[in-house]
Design a protein around this motif. Structure first.
Motif, PDB file in Angstrom:
ATOM      1  N   GLY A 258       0.814  -1.209   0.000  1.00 48.82           N
ATOM      2  CA  GLY A 258       0.000   0.000   0.000  1.00 48.82           C
ATOM      3  C   GLY A 258       0.844   1.254   0.000  1.00 48.82           C
ATOM      4  N   ALA A 259       1.945   1.226   0.753  1.00 48.05           N
ATOM      5  CA  ALA A 259       2.764   2.429   0.892  1.00 48.05           C
ATOM      6  C   ALA A 259       3.572   2.731  -0.371  1.00 48.05           C
ATOM      7  N   LEU A 260       4.031   1.689  -1.060  1.00 46.30           N
ATOM      8  CA  LEU A 260       5.013   1.887  -2.141  1.00 46.30           C
ATOM      9  C   LEU A 260       4.514   1.498  -3.523  1.00 46.30           C
ATOM     10  N   ASN A 261       3.409   0.777  -3.620  1.00 48.58           N
ATOM     11  CA  ASN A 261       2.853   0.345  -4.910  1.00 48.58           C
ATOM     12  C   ASN A 261       3.888  -0.339  -5.809  1.00 48.58           C
ATOM     13  N   PRO A 262       4.560  -1.383  -5.289  1.00 50.96           N
ATOM     14  CA  PRO A 262       5.545  -2.085  -6.129  1.00 50.96           C
ATOM     15  C   PRO A 262       4.857  -2.898  -7.220  1.00 50.96           C
ATOM     16  N   ALA A 290      -3.726  -6.062   1.900  1.00 51.16           N
ATOM     17  CA  ALA A 290      -3.148  -4.827   1.363  1.00 51.16           C
ATOM     18  C   ALA A 290      -4.256  -4.003   0.731  1.00 51.16           C
ATOM     19  N   MET A 291      -3.991  -2.725   0.563  1.00 51.19           N
ATOM     20  CA  MET A 291      -4.986  -1.823   0.004  1.00 51.19           C
ATOM     21  C   MET A 291      -5.404  -2.293  -1.387  1.00 51.19           C
ATOM     22  N   PRO A 292      -6.740  -2.385  -1.626  1.00 46.26           N
ATOM     23  CA  PRO A 292      -7.204  -2.768  -2.969  1.00 46.26           C
ATOM     24  C   PRO A 292      -6.621  -1.801  -3.989  1.00 46.26           C
ATOM     25  N   GLY A 293      -6.303  -2.291  -5.145  1.00 46.40           N
ATOM     26  CA  GLY A 293      -5.599  -1.454  -6.127  1.00 46.40           C
ATOM     27  C   GLY A 293      -4.168  -1.946  -6.200  1.00 46.40           C
ATOM     28  N   PRO A 294      -3.299  -1.420  -5.316  1.00 40.85           N
ATOM     29  CA  PRO A 294      -1.933  -1.943  -5.303  1.00 40.85           C
ATOM     30  C   PRO A 294      -1.890  -3.446  -5.024  1.00 40.85           C
ATOM     31  N   ALA A 295      -2.844  -3.943  -4.204  1.00 39.88           N
ATOM     32  CA  ALA A 295      -2.869  -5.385  -3.899  1.00 39.88           C
ATOM     33  C   ALA A 295      -3.189  -6.208  -5.142  1.00 39.88           C
TER      34      ALA A 295
END
Ligand SMILES: [Zn+2]
Length: 320
Positions: A258-262, A290-295
């Motif tokens: 969530g923090a870094l969007n790897p 993890a946050m939906p989207g980046p997850a």
């Protein structure tokens, strides 16, 4: 040997051995050298051994200093990459050692340095599992847990070079004591060491007869290798131990996702030989927590370069 002169030395400086490769601009190793580190000889002795191992590698590759563009070193501990200094390396007993300058003089080449975990991340990003990705986290499951962050195509060093210490993120309240002095860090529940510790717990509770029998065959020794072997043989207790490790890793990395969007999380080190036994539960927890989207977009993949990742990444410092 390639027709054009695009070669560098990659040096993996460990507490017991120094491994060197002559590395092409495509990341291929065309000659190797290895010497004992001999920590007891002090920093200048170790640097002399690095130079000797480098000359061994050049001989093996059939090249001379004139064929090389530089040397890169992956060193343990806290490094000041910009100045080429090892600030603090516990297993070498080093404080503020100017490695790049001294090695550069010894070899007659420009020399560069970064932390070994960062070099492994660079290696995987250059020509391994994260090849071509500009947003990759590398996590290494060994005795402890190491890490490196490739953000916007570059290693992220942090304020004082301490970044990437994924192994010491808090994972369990009041958990097992960690080497860093805290309790319940990620590496106490998600390293190769943790795999062995969890397996021992299951054996002692009488819940893992297969692993107990296998351990007895090797004099009672319980290690990650045994757990991985048992899981591959279909032992439910071993599969459960690896799932537990994977879930801890997934939760730890979920915050970073969530923090870094790897784009990628690359998992390496001896513990990564567990493959999907660890990676699948890790992926599941990341998808759930993890946050939906980046997850949804992050991929969790095994490392590809094995023990050479650090050496290859160190060579790439010459061209960065
Ligand atoms: Zn710790």
């Amino acid at each position: 040997m390639p027709e054009h002169k695009r070669l560098a030395l990659g040096i993996d400086l460990g507490g017991t051995a120094i491994k060197v490769g002559v590395v092409t601009h495509k990341g291929e190793i065309i000659g190797r050298g290895e010497r004992a580190t001999e920590v007891q000889k002090g920093a200048q002795g170790v640097i002399a051994n690095m130079a000797a191992a480098a000359r061994d590698a050049m001989d093996a590759a059939g090249v001379t200093v004139a064929d090389l563009e530089g040397a890169g070193v992956g060193a343990p501990g806290i490094c000041d990459a910009a100045r080429g200094i090892v600030v603090r390396a516990v297993n070498l007993d080093w404080d503020n050692v100017e490695v790049a300058e001294a090695l550069g003089k010894a070899l007659g080449l420009p020399a560069y340095l970064d932390n070994d975990a960062n070099c492994a991340a660079l290696g995987e990003q250059w020509c391994g599992a994260a090849s071509g990705s500009h947003h990759a986290l590398m996590i290494t499951l060994g005795t402890g847990v190491g890490g490196g962050l490739v953000l916007d195509g570059k290693i992220y060093h942090g304020f004082r070079g301490w970044s990437g210490e994924f192994g010491h993120m808090p994972a369990v309240d009041n958990g097992p004591a960690c080497n860093c002095g805290r309790r319940g860090c990620v590496e106490t529940v998600a390293s190769a060491t943790a795999m062995a510790n969890f397996a021992r717990r299951e054996i002692e509770a009488g819940r893992a007869p297969y692993m107990a029998a296998k351990a007895a065959e090797q004099g009672g020794k319980v290690d990650a290798r045994l757990v991985i072997y048992a899981a591959r043989e279909g032992d439910a207790a071993a599969v459960g131990v690896l799932r537990e490790v994977g879930e801890h890793l997934g939760l730890a990395m979920a915050g970073l996702v969530g923090a870094l969007n790897p784009e990628l999380i690359v998992v390496g080190g001896g513990g990564s030989h567990a493959g999907d036994f660890v990676l699948e539960p890790m992926r599941k927890v990341i998808r759930e927590k993890a946050m939906p989207g980046p997850a949804d977009v992050v991929q969790v993949v095994p490392a590809e370069l094995g023990n050479d990742a650090g050496l290859i990444g160190a060579a790439s410092l010459v061209w960065r």
